[in-house]
Enzyme design. Sequence first.
Site, PDB file in Angstrom:
ATOM      1  N   LYS A 164       0.804  -1.221   0.000  1.00 54.66           N
ATOM      2  CA  LYS A 164       0.000   0.000   0.000  1.00 54.66           C
ATOM      3  C   LYS A 164       0.836   1.270   0.000  1.00 54.66           C
ATOM      4  O   LYS A 164       2.024   1.269   0.303  1.00 54.66           O
ATOM      5  CB  LYS A 164      -0.995  -0.031   1.168  1.00 54.66           C
TER       6      LYS A 164
ATOM      7  N   ARG B  58      -3.952 -10.280   4.598  1.00 55.93           N
ATOM      8  CA  ARG B  58      -4.363 -10.280   3.191  1.00 55.93           C
ATOM      9  C   ARG B  58      -3.216  -9.693   2.377  1.00 55.93           C
ATOM     10  O   ARG B  58      -2.903  -8.494   2.500  1.00 55.93           O
ATOM     11  CB  ARG B  58      -5.646  -9.457   3.028  1.00 55.93           C
TER      12      ARG B  58
END
Length: 266
Positions: free
Chosen positions: A206, A241
């Site tokens: 991210k 995840r």
Amino acid sequence: MGILNLTPDSFSDGGRFQRPEQALKQASRMLDQGADILDLGAQSTRPGAEEIGPATELERLLPVLTAIRGSHPDALLSVDTFQAEVAEAALKAGADWINDVSGGRRDPAILRVVADAGCPYVLMHSRGDSRSMDRLTDYGDVVEDVCAELWRSTRVAQLEGVATSQLIWDPGLGFAKTHDQNLQLLRGLDRLRQEGFQLLVGPSRKRFIGEVLSEARPRARLWGTAAVCAEAIRAGTDVLRVHDVGPIVQTARMMDAIVRPPRRRE
């Protein structure tokens, strides 16, 4: 939880696994590398992503879901969607979990679908949608506010018949959070864990990791992702995840050996 994006526009791997044969090959690879769950997504939720609607989402999703279920009948398959129509069709086609980035906000009918199915439901914190979320980052205390908003969504889900045992909380790293707020949330995972729900954290590749590392290439953020995953495990997170299953499985096993040693038999 291995990420399998079936989209042309996801932020780090868009377009790589759109064809069923490509997706099946990647699914098999992630399972071989130690993934416990595969999370299939046919609607990009990156900032600014275009929403395609349930019909197109199902066109992308169902052939891949069917192919993976046929080749891996015992695999745990999650579907990343906020649309009730997509969730219902996916569960009928063999999905086991629903992973909803909106926590039931975007299509409240999804809560009844999940309640009727009795399946695990990842209830994620977010605000707005892909177009607006980067403007919705006003918090007093981000950890306490996220906790309160997760509880609000949880109570709505419970009123629709979703059992508490079905719920998995996700604090929503990168969704309506600034760089600093993402880091504060990671420091506050112990606080969220105290609420008693299983916890899923999705830091993979991210933007906030790229900002810390001065790394503009999402696929080059593996070791920053691994560091976040290690801290999440220390704080008691149950599910990670990620895109890079092999290295993160090794990270998780090592952290488990340090912080979660097996109990001795009496």
